[in-house]
Write a protein that holds these residues in place. Structure first.
Motif, PDB file in Angstrom:
ATOM      1  N   ALA A 198      28.629  35.083   2.467  1.00 18.41           N
ATOM      2  CA  ALA A 198      27.990  35.506   3.714  1.00 18.41           C
ATOM      3  C   ALA A 198      26.499  35.214   3.683  1.00 18.41           C
ATOM      4  O   ALA A 198      25.925  34.715   4.667  1.00 18.41           O
ATOM      5  CB  ALA A 198      28.238  36.995   3.948  1.00 18.41           C
ATOM      6  N   THR A 199      25.844  35.503   2.554  1.00 19.87           N
ATOM      7  CA  THR A 199      24.408  35.247   2.428  1.00 19.87           C
ATOM      8  C   THR A 199      24.115  33.754   2.424  1.00 19.87           C
ATOM      9  O   THR A 199      23.119  33.299   2.998  1.00 19.87           O
ATOM     10  CB  THR A 199      23.866  35.894   1.153  1.00 19.87           C
ATOM     11  N   THR A 200      24.994  32.976   1.799  1.00 20.12           N
ATOM     12  CA  THR A 200      24.792  31.527   1.756  1.00 20.12           C
ATOM     13  C   THR A 200      24.953  30.907   3.132  1.00 20.12           C
ATOM     14  O   THR A 200      24.160  30.044   3.538  1.00 20.12           O
ATOM     15  CB  THR A 200      25.795  30.891   0.777  1.00 20.12           C
ATOM     16  N   ILE A 201      25.973  31.340   3.879  1.00 18.24           N
ATOM     17  CA  ILE A 201      26.161  30.830   5.243  1.00 18.24           C
ATOM     18  C   ILE A 201      24.962  31.197   6.115  1.00 18.24           C
ATOM     19  O   ILE A 201      24.452  30.375   6.893  1.00 18.24           O
ATOM     20  CB  ILE A 201      27.461  31.389   5.850  1.00 18.24           C
ATOM     21  N   ALA A 202      24.507  32.442   5.989  1.00 20.71           N
ATOM     22  CA  ALA A 202      23.339  32.876   6.754  1.00 20.71           C
ATOM     23  C   ALA A 202      22.111  32.049   6.387  1.00 20.71           C
ATOM     24  O   ALA A 202      21.310  31.679   7.260  1.00 20.71           O
ATOM     25  CB  ALA A 202      23.078  34.357   6.499  1.00 20.71           C
ATOM     26  N   MET A 203      21.956  31.750   5.106  1.00 19.70           N
ATOM     27  CA  MET A 203      20.813  30.953   4.669  1.00 19.70           C
ATOM     28  C   MET A 203      20.862  29.547   5.269  1.00 19.70           C
ATOM     29  O   MET A 203      19.855  29.053   5.801  1.00 19.70           O
ATOM     30  CB  MET A 203      20.802  30.861   3.147  1.00 19.70           C
ATOM     31  N   LEU A 204      22.019  28.898   5.210  1.00 12.87           N
ATOM     32  CA  LEU A 204      22.136  27.540   5.736  1.00 12.87           C
ATOM     33  C   LEU A 204      21.872  27.502   7.235  1.00 12.87           C
ATOM     34  O   LEU A 204      21.150  26.621   7.736  1.00 12.87           O
ATOM     35  CB  LEU A 204      23.530  26.981   5.421  1.00 12.87           C
ATOM     36  N   LEU A 205      22.455  28.444   7.964  1.00 16.53           N
ATOM     37  CA  LEU A 205      22.250  28.488   9.412  1.00 16.53           C
ATOM     38  C   LEU A 205      20.793  28.802   9.745  1.00 16.53           C
ATOM     39  O   LEU A 205      20.181  28.167  10.622  1.00 16.53           O
ATOM     40  CB  LEU A 205      23.179  29.537  10.028  1.00 16.53           C
ATOM     41  N   GLY A 206      20.219  29.783   9.043  1.00 15.54           N
ATOM     42  CA  GLY A 206      18.833  30.160   9.298  1.00 15.54           C
ATOM     43  C   GLY A 206      17.864  29.045   8.962  1.00 15.54           C
ATOM     44  O   GLY A 206      16.882  28.815   9.691  1.00 15.54           O
ATOM     45  N   VAL A 207      18.117  28.328   7.876  1.00 18.74           N
ATOM     46  CA  VAL A 207      17.247  27.210   7.498  1.00 18.74           C
ATOM     47  C   VAL A 207      17.303  26.113   8.557  1.00 18.74           C
ATOM     48  O   VAL A 207      16.272  25.542   8.927  1.00 18.74           O
ATOM     49  CB  VAL A 207      17.649  26.665   6.115  1.00 18.74           C
ATOM     50  N   ALA A 208      18.496  25.810   9.056  1.00 19.88           N
ATOM     51  CA  ALA A 208      18.630  24.770  10.081  1.00 19.88           C
ATOM     52  C   ALA A 208      17.869  25.150  11.352  1.00 19.88           C
ATOM     53  O   ALA A 208      17.124  24.334  11.914  1.00 19.88           O
ATOM     54  CB  ALA A 208      20.110  24.544  10.393  1.00 19.88           C
ATOM     55  N   VAL A 209      18.032  26.394  11.792  1.00 17.46           N
ATOM     56  CA  VAL A 209      17.348  26.847  13.011  1.00 17.46           C
ATOM     57  C   VAL A 209      15.836  26.897  12.791  1.00 17.46           C
ATOM     58  O   VAL A 209      15.048  26.447  13.627  1.00 17.46           O
ATOM     59  CB  VAL A 209      17.882  28.221  13.445  1.00 17.46           C
ATOM     60  N   GLY A 210      15.420  27.445  11.657  1.00 16.58           N
ATOM     61  CA  GLY A 210      13.991  27.551  11.372  1.00 16.58           C
ATOM     62  C   GLY A 210      13.323  26.203  11.216  1.00 16.58           C
ATOM     63  O   GLY A 210      12.191  26.002  11.680  1.00 16.58           O
ATOM     64  N   LEU A 211      14.000  25.257  10.573  1.00 15.00           N
ATOM     65  CA  LEU A 211      13.442  23.920  10.414  1.00 15.00           C
ATOM     66  C   LEU A 211      13.258  23.235  11.761  1.00 15.00           C
ATOM     67  O   LEU A 211      12.191  22.659  12.039  1.00 15.00           O
ATOM     68  CB  LEU A 211      14.357  23.080   9.529  1.00 15.00           C
ATOM     69  N   ALA A 212      14.296  23.305  12.591  1.00 11.85           N
ATOM     70  CA  ALA A 212      14.221  22.636  13.886  1.00 11.85           C
ATOM     71  C   ALA A 212      13.113  23.230  14.758  1.00 11.85           C
ATOM     72  O   ALA A 212      12.309  22.502  15.357  1.00 11.85           O
ATOM     73  CB  ALA A 212      15.575  22.738  14.603  1.00 11.85           C
ATOM     74  N   GLY A 213      13.063  24.562  14.805  1.00 16.09           N
ATOM     75  CA  GLY A 213      12.045  25.197  15.640  1.00 16.09           C
ATOM     76  C   GLY A 213      10.640  24.995  15.115  1.00 16.09           C
ATOM     77  O   GLY A 213       9.712  24.677  15.875  1.00 16.09           O
ATOM     78  N   PHE A 251      16.333  34.556   7.823  1.00 19.00           N
ATOM     79  CA  PHE A 251      16.034  33.261   7.219  1.00 19.00           C
ATOM     80  C   PHE A 251      15.354  32.345   8.236  1.00 19.00           C
ATOM     81  O   PHE A 251      14.422  31.606   7.889  1.00 19.00           O
ATOM     82  CB  PHE A 251      17.321  32.603   6.717  1.00 19.00           C
ATOM     83  N   ALA A 252      15.813  32.386   9.484  1.00 21.45           N
ATOM     84  CA  ALA A 252      15.250  31.506  10.509  1.00 21.45           C
ATOM     85  C   ALA A 252      13.767  31.798  10.724  1.00 21.45           C
ATOM     86  O   ALA A 252      12.948  30.870  10.814  1.00 21.45           O
ATOM     87  CB  ALA A 252      16.028  31.674  11.815  1.00 21.45           C
ATOM     88  N   ARG A 253      13.414  33.068  10.826  1.00 19.63           N
ATOM     89  CA  ARG A 253      12.006  33.420  11.036  1.00 19.63           C
ATOM     90  C   ARG A 253      11.158  33.048   9.823  1.00 19.63           C
ATOM     91  O   ARG A 253      10.032  32.557   9.966  1.00 19.63           O
ATOM     92  CB  ARG A 253      11.899  34.908  11.332  1.00 19.63           C
ATOM     93  N   LEU A 254      11.696  33.299   8.623  1.00 21.58           N
ATOM     94  CA  LEU A 254      10.957  32.962   7.406  1.00 21.58           C
ATOM     95  C   LEU A 254      10.695  31.466   7.321  1.00 21.58           C
ATOM     96  O   LEU A 254       9.566  31.025   7.063  1.00 21.58           O
ATOM     97  CB  LEU A 254      11.748  33.439   6.181  1.00 21.58           C
ATOM     98  N   VAL A 255      11.739  30.667   7.551  1.00 24.11           N
ATOM     99  CA  VAL A 255      11.613  29.217   7.443  1.00 24.11           C
ATOM    100  C   VAL A 255      10.714  28.675   8.552  1.00 24.11           C
ATOM    101  O   VAL A 255       9.873  27.791   8.312  1.00 24.11           O
ATOM    102  CB  VAL A 255      12.998  28.557   7.500  1.00 24.11           C
ATOM    103  N   ARG A 256      10.855  29.168   9.768  1.00 27.42           N
ATOM    104  CA  ARG A 256      10.034  28.685  10.881  1.00 27.42           C
ATOM    105  C   ARG A 256       8.548  28.864  10.576  1.00 27.42           C
ATOM    106  O   ARG A 256       7.743  27.939  10.743  1.00 27.42           O
ATOM    107  CB  ARG A 256      10.394  29.434  12.161  1.00 27.42           C
ATOM    108  N   ASN A 257       8.181  30.048  10.120  1.00 29.35           N
ATOM    109  CA  ASN A 257       6.767  30.307   9.820  1.00 29.35           C
ATOM    110  C   ASN A 257       6.270  29.425   8.681  1.00 29.35           C
ATOM    111  O   ASN A 257       5.129  28.936   8.706  1.00 29.35           O
ATOM    112  CB  ASN A 257       6.571  31.784   9.480  1.00 29.35           C
ATOM    113  N   SER A 258       7.122  29.220   7.678  1.00 30.21           N
ATOM    114  CA  SER A 258       6.720  28.374   6.546  1.00 30.21           C
ATOM    115  C   SER A 258       6.556  26.929   6.967  1.00 30.21           C
ATOM    116  O   SER A 258       5.620  26.235   6.539  1.00 30.21           O
ATOM    117  CB  SER A 258       7.762  28.483   5.419  1.00 30.21           C
ATOM    118  N   VAL A 259       7.465  26.436   7.815  1.00 32.37           N
ATOM    119  CA  VAL A 259       7.400  25.038   8.254  1.00 32.37           C
ATOM    120  C   VAL A 259       6.164  24.801   9.115  1.00 32.37           C
ATOM    121  O   VAL A 259       5.497  23.767   8.988  1.00 32.37           O
ATOM    122  CB  VAL A 259       8.688  24.669   9.010  1.00 32.37           C
ATOM    123  N   ILE A 260       5.853  25.734   9.993  1.00 34.08           N
ATOM    124  CA  ILE A 260       4.657  25.589  10.832  1.00 34.08           C
ATOM    125  C   ILE A 260       3.411  25.459   9.971  1.00 34.08           C
ATOM    126  O   ILE A 260       2.503  24.668  10.267  1.00 34.08           O
ATOM    127  CB  ILE A 260       4.536  26.786  11.791  1.00 34.08           C
TER     128      ILE A 260
END
Length: 313
Positions: free
Chosen positions: A111-126, A187-196
């Motif tokens: 569950a955590t791995t699926i959430a991580m993959l989905l969140g990373v994809a959304v955060g990276l794109a945004g 994960f999405a919020r964390l990755v988005r902020n890091s990518v920006i």
């Protein structure tokens, strides 16, 4: 012997001092070692459960009322080959607790791995493309955060019911999906902020200026820089998701009896009130859950403090 050369006060020359290896540096952290030991114990319990069940001859759902229930029908607290006694149905509490570790890790990790993959994809794109894409994905994240966890879980479980009390989809898959659905947003919020932050760095701008494609910039320049933070946050989120699984099972909307989930075991002990005569029915799964969450929290906290620059303070 490899090491550092420093001036010697004895003969005025240079003497070798053994270099401190990364492994030795990690083992010198008591908190890190403590967390790793606890997590290792839980992993060992989960992996050895089938072997111990085979050696004892006690399956997680096998019932032995003649050996474990007294004349009044109350379960024993130990003896007759049952280390932690039995529950009200004559099932081995020790074996069920070991299998509970398998359920918790078998749900929490995917569950955590699926959430991580989905969140990373959304955060990276945004974070990388920004503009309307970022606005749309941010709004999607906010909508996902607006859903109440328990109400949504109850709704999904209700929709999963078939005729005569059967389930349409394996409850384990349903629980994994529910937990992942409510975990990816962090994960999405964390990755988005890091990518920006990272995409404004000179090395990323240089790669873009050199004509590198978006895919190449993301894969070679951005992902390697956010990977350590994402992996550490995966370890931080794992115990939260393990508790979420136990909570759902405890409330009757997760893993169903007789499957030995720690949540269902605690609920069964409390509902039957047999923990008053057989306290290990309640103590064993509660301790298993506590040790798992404590070990994951300590380990992830120490890893974050050592490898995540943003937490250096």
């Amino acid at each position: 012997m490899s090491g550092l050369l420093i001036p010697s006060s004895v003969n005025g020359g240079l003497s070798a001092v053994p270099a401190r290896t990364p492994l030795r540096s990690l083992s010198a952290d008591p908190g890190l070692v403590f967390g790793a030991v606890l997590v290792g114990v839980v992993l060992l319990a989960a992996l050895s459960a089938p072997l111990i069940a085979a050696l004892t001859g006690h399956g997680p759902t096998d019932q032995f009322p003649d050996d474990t229930l007294d004349d009044a029908g109350l379960p024993i607290t130990g003896g007759n080959g049952f280390l932690l006694g039995a529950d009200g149905s004559g099932r081995d509490v020790f074996i069920r607790t070991l299998y509970g570790a398998r359920i918790s890790l078998g749900i929490g990790i995917p569950a955590t791995t699926i959430a991580m993959l989905l969140g990373v994809a959304v955060g990276l794109a945004g974070g990388y493309f920004g503009g309307r894409i970022d606005a749309a994905l941010s709004e999607l994240t906010n909508i996902a955060l607006a859903f109440p966890f328990l109400v949504t879980a109850l709704s999904v479980v209700t929709l999963n019911r078939g005729t005569a009390g059967t389930t349409l989809v394996d409850p384990i898959i349903v629980v994994i999906g529910i937990i992942a659905l409510f975990s990816w947003t962090y994960f999405a919020r964390l990755v988005r902020n890091s990518v920006i932050e990272i995409k404004a760095k000179p090395f990323v701008l240089a790669a873009i200026g050199a004509g590198s494609s978006h895919t190449r910039v993301i894969v070679t320049e951005i992902l390697p820089n956010i990977a350590p933070t994402v992996i550490i946050y995966w370890a931080v989120q794992l115990p939260t998701n393990i508790v979420a699984e136990a909570s759902l099972s405890y409330l009757g909307v997760g893993i169903k009896a007789p499957t030995p989930s720690w949540g269902t075991m605690i609920a069964n002990a409390q509902d039957s009130a047999l923990y008053q005569v057989q306290p290990l029915m309640l103590i064993a799964p509660a301790v298993g859950l506590f040790v798992t969450v404590l070990g994951c929290n300590v380990l992830s906290t120490r890893l974050r403090s050592r490898f995540d620059p943003s937490s250096a303070r």
